[in-house]
Design an enzyme around this catalytic site. Structure first.
Site, short mmCIF file in Angstrom:
data_model
loop_
_atom_site.label_atom_id
_atom_site.label_comp_id
_atom_site.label_asym_id
_atom_site.label_seq_id
_atom_site.Cartn_x
_atom_site.Cartn_y
_atom_site.Cartn_z
N ASP A 99 0.83 -1.21 0.00
CA ASP A 99 0.00 0.00 0.00
C ASP A 99 0.86 1.26 0.00
OD1 ASP A 99 0.89 -0.68 2.55
OD2 ASP A 99 -0.85 0.12 3.57
N ASP A 102 7.46 4.18 2.73
CA ASP A 102 7.70 5.33 3.59
C ASP A 102 9.23 5.45 3.72
OD1 ASP A 102 7.79 7.05 5.80
OD2 ASP A 102 6.09 6.17 6.79
N ASP A 158 -4.26 2.29 7.84
CA ASP A 158 -4.96 2.44 9.12
C ASP A 158 -4.31 3.46 10.03
OD1 ASP A 158 -2.61 0.80 9.71
OD2 ASP A 158 -3.54 0.47 11.66
C1 PRP Z 1 3.16 -0.09 6.43
C2 PRP Z 1 3.16 -0.45 4.95
C3 PRP Z 1 4.53 -1.01 4.75
C4 PRP Z 1 5.37 -0.22 5.72
C5 PRP Z 1 6.05 0.89 4.97
O1 PRP Z 1 2.82 -1.22 7.15
O2 PRP Z 1 2.17 -1.38 4.62
O3 PRP Z 1 4.59 -2.38 5.03
O4 PRP Z 1 4.49 0.33 6.71
O5 PRP Z 1 6.91 1.62 5.81
P1 PRP Z 1 8.47 1.74 5.57
O6 PRP Z 1 8.71 2.10 4.13
O7 PRP Z 1 8.86 2.85 6.51
O8 PRP Z 1 9.11 0.45 5.94
P2 PRP Z 1 2.39 -1.18 8.70
O9 PRP Z 1 3.58 -1.51 9.54
O10 PRP Z 1 1.68 0.11 8.99
O11 PRP Z 1 1.39 -2.42 8.82
P3 PRP Z 1 -0.04 -2.69 8.14
O12 PRP Z 1 0.20 -2.86 6.66
O13 PRP Z 1 -0.53 -3.94 8.77
O14 PRP Z 1 -0.92 -1.49 8.43
#
Ligand code: PRP
Length: 182
Positions: A99, A102, A158
């Site tokens: 999704d 970051d 979320d």
């Molecule tokens: C979010 C997203 C990625 C990650 C990206 O997951 O889905 O996996 O963060 O961040 P990064 O580039 O800083 O590594 P999250 O940990 O929020 O879990 P979720 O998908 O279950 O909401």
């Protein structure tokens, strides 16, 4: 509109139009190949479901769950696998579906980790790129939208497990996540 939401960032119709374009591009690029879509739980589930239906070639779908790195491991980028693939990826084409990217730490780890398992290719498809926050380089092969460094929710994303089911992507009001004592 819910009182916690500040403004709409990407509308459902813009998302659907872009996802359809991405699906067509992926179908064209992987025609005749054994493609496995790998969705990263939980944020990618809604994107994965829509994207897969826009890819007009046979695909397999599998999922992984990974832990967010704690504060202490942010710089190392070590990510723990909580749920691994059920499919074997040797000799296949893997497309990771996320999704959001970051810092890039999660995708960087996943790409490196899956590449050790003998796939033909490992590529990355991401709906949202919060590019200003990047800490490590990640090659994104298919991208939906660049977004600013604000708290985005909806369409799978979320805040404390809520808002994933919104059809549009919204910016969460900063006072919601800066509130003390919750
Ligand atoms: C979010 C997203 C990625 C990650 C990206 O997951 O889905 O996996 O963060 O961040 P990064 O580039 O800083 O590594 P999250 O940990 O929020 O879990 P979720 O998908 O279950 O909401």
């Amino acid at each position: 509109m819910h009182q916690d939401l500040e403004r709409k960032l990407v509308s459902a119709s813009d998302i659907q139009a872009r996802v359809a374009e991405m699906g067509r591009e992926i179908a064209r690029d992987y025609a005749g190949k054994d493609l496995l879509l790998v969705g990263i739980l939980k944020g990618s589930t809604i994107f994965m479901a829509d994207l897969a239906r826009q890819i007009d070639i046979p695909v397999a779908m599998d999922y992984m769950a990974v832990s967010s790195y704690g504060l202490s491991t942010t710089s190392s980028g070590v990510v723990r696998i909580l749920k691994d693939l059920e499919e074997s990826i040797g000799g296949r084409h893997v497309l990771i579906v996320e999704d959001i990217v970051d810092t890039g730490l999660t995708l960087n780890y996943l790409v490196e980790s899956l590449r050790t398992r003998g796939p033909v290719t490992v590529k990355v498809c991401v709906l949202l790129d919060k590019f200003e926050r990047r800490k490590v380089d990640v090659e994104v092969d298919y991208l939906g939208f660049l977004i600013p460094d604000e708290f985005a929710v909806g369409y799978g994303l979320d805040y404390r497990e809520r808002y994933r089911n919104l059809a549009d992507i919204w910016v969460l009001k900063p006072e919601v996540y800066t509130k003390q004592g919750e």
